[in-house]
Structures are given as C-alpha cells and as structure tokens.
Design a protein around this motif. Structure first.
Motif, PDB file in Angstrom:
ATOM      1  N   THR A   1      -7.786  -4.914   2.980  1.00  0.00           N
ATOM      2  CA  THR A   1      -7.843  -4.095   4.334  1.00  0.00           C
ATOM      3  C   THR A   1      -7.529  -3.163   4.649  1.00  0.00           C
ATOM      4  O   THR A   1      -6.288  -3.176   4.534  1.00  0.00           O
ATOM      5  N   TYR A   2      -7.927  -1.727   5.122  1.00  0.00           N
ATOM      6  CA  TYR A   2      -7.878  -0.701   5.025  1.00  0.00           C
ATOM      7  C   TYR A   2      -8.556   0.092   5.190  1.00  0.00           C
ATOM      8  O   TYR A   2      -9.615  -0.066   5.978  1.00  0.00           O
ATOM      9  N   ALA A   3      -7.978   1.184   5.651  1.00  0.00           N
ATOM     10  CA  ALA A   3      -9.262   2.347   6.332  1.00  0.00           C
ATOM     11  C   ALA A   3      -9.445   3.977   6.137  1.00  0.00           C
ATOM     12  O   ALA A   3      -8.515   4.314   5.063  1.00  0.00           O
TER      13      ALA A   3
ATOM     14  N   SER B   1      -1.140   4.079   6.152  1.00  0.00           N
ATOM     15  CA  SER B   1      -1.034   3.612   7.831  1.00  0.00           C
ATOM     16  C   SER B   1      -0.280   4.062   8.760  1.00  0.00           C
ATOM     17  O   SER B   1      -0.429   5.086   8.856  1.00  0.00           O
ATOM     18  N   ASN B   2      -1.029   3.310   9.736  1.00  0.00           N
ATOM     19  CA  ASN B   2      -1.062   3.650  11.298  1.00  0.00           C
ATOM     20  C   ASN B   2      -1.673   4.898  11.312  1.00  0.00           C
ATOM     21  O   ASN B   2      -1.525   5.528  12.399  1.00  0.00           O
TER      22      ASN B   2
ATOM     23  N   HIS C   1      -2.442  -1.559  10.456  1.00  0.00           N
ATOM     24  CA  HIS C   1      -0.388  -0.941  10.635  1.00  0.00           C
ATOM     25  C   HIS C   1       0.157  -2.178   9.235  1.00  0.00           C
ATOM     26  O   HIS C   1      -0.467  -3.387   9.390  1.00  0.00           O
ATOM     27  N   LYS C   2       0.432  -1.639   8.392  1.00  0.00           N
ATOM     28  CA  LYS C   2       0.843  -1.988   7.524  1.00  0.00           C
ATOM     29  C   LYS C   2       2.019  -2.707   7.686  1.00  0.00           C
ATOM     30  O   LYS C   2       1.936  -4.135   7.023  1.00  0.00           O
TER      31      LYS C   2
ATOM     32  N   LEU D   1      -0.059  -7.134   7.514  1.00  0.00           N
ATOM     33  CA  LEU D   1      -1.474  -5.627   8.365  1.00  0.00           C
ATOM     34  C   LEU D   1      -1.894  -7.197   9.415  1.00  0.00           C
ATOM     35  O   LEU D   1      -2.046  -7.863   9.962  1.00  0.00           O
ATOM     36  N   THR D   2      -1.642  -5.630  10.541  1.00  0.00           N
ATOM     37  CA  THR D   2      -2.679  -5.833  12.067  1.00  0.00           C
ATOM     38  C   THR D   2      -3.534  -5.101  12.022  1.00  0.00           C
ATOM     39  O   THR D   2      -4.225  -4.710  11.339  1.00  0.00           O
TER      40      THR D   2
END
Length: 151
Positions: free
Chosen positions: A61-63, A74-75, A103-104, A115-116
């Motif tokens: 999962t990533y953005a 991250s973040n 958040h990695k 990860l969250t």
C-alpha cells in the motif's frame, strides 16, 4: 465497515455511529474498531485501540501525488494505491479515490510496528460516492453507471 454511508446516500458520522453502537449494543467506545478496506482487494486495515489503522504486511500500500501521480514519500498526502498479490483472478492494482497518508515506519503505542494509514477524504471533493450510494442511485434510476469507485 461500509464507508460511513447508508444505502440511502446519507453520510453517517463516525462519532454518531460510535454513540449508536454504545447505546444499542451496550459496549464501550474503546471496543469499537473502524476498518479500511474494499471489495476489490483483501486489504483490511483494522484500527487498534489507539484508532490507528494498521496495514497488513502482505499487501503493498502506498500513496501517489495528487499533482503529478508520482509515488509519495512516507508521511506525505496522496491518493491511496494498493497492490495485492493475494488476488489470483486478475492483476490487482487499485488506485482509489481516497486521499490519505501512509506512514511506513509507524511505531504504535499498541505494540505493532510497520505501515499504517491515515485517511483524509476523497480526491474528488464534489462527489461523495461509495458502493452503497452507487447501488442506491443505480437501483433508483438516477444513474446507469454501476462503478464510480476507482480510476
């Protein structure tokens, strides 16, 4: 689960839902957990008692940036994307309309690390859709489209 929306298209606020659960099921607020997931994948990010949604380690999962679609660090805020290797019937890459922060290396007070996800809203602020709303509009004849959810 369900996108905090009823089938009639009305949004249910999380705090209102929690209060209803406390009243009707006679449970404490600390016992209520929100889950982020969707039918296209096996992703189920379940909240811990600190209201942090933990992403399972087996689903990537990533953005992606809302500006240029580049993968976010991250973040950083971006469109939530999921690559799920557990789906065997089709290549499962989903770029959602959800905007969030991954958040990695989150070290949670609950004891879990990794990860969250922090959900912030939808990429298209003008349209608030979910499976329930889409189906409701389709069945009532408002639209002939059955799949709004992902790009």
């Amino acid at each position: 689960m369900g996108g905090w929306k009823k089938a009639d298209g009305k949004i249910i606020l999380k705090d209102d839902f929690s209060q209803m659960c406390q009243k009707w099921v006679s449970i404490n607020r600390e016992q209520i957990r929100d889950i982020y997931g969707f039918i296209e994948t096996n992703l189920m990010a379940i909240e811990c008692k600190f209201n942090i949604k933990h992403i399972p380690t087996h689903i990537y999962t990533y953005a992606r940036s809302l500006d240029d679609n580049a993968i976010c660090e991250s973040n950083k805020e971006g469109r939530v994307c999921v690559l799920d290797p557990t789906i065997m019937t089709y290549p499962c890459f989903v770029q959602t309309r959800d905007v969030g922060v991954i958040h990695k290396q989150h070290q949670c007070d609950c004891g879990r690390n990794g990860l969250t996800i922090e959900l912030l809203g939808k990429a298209d602020k003008n349209i608030e859709m979910s499976c329930a709303i889409t189906l409701d509009q389709y069945l009532s004849g408002i639209t002939d489209k059955i799949n709004y959810g992902y790009s």
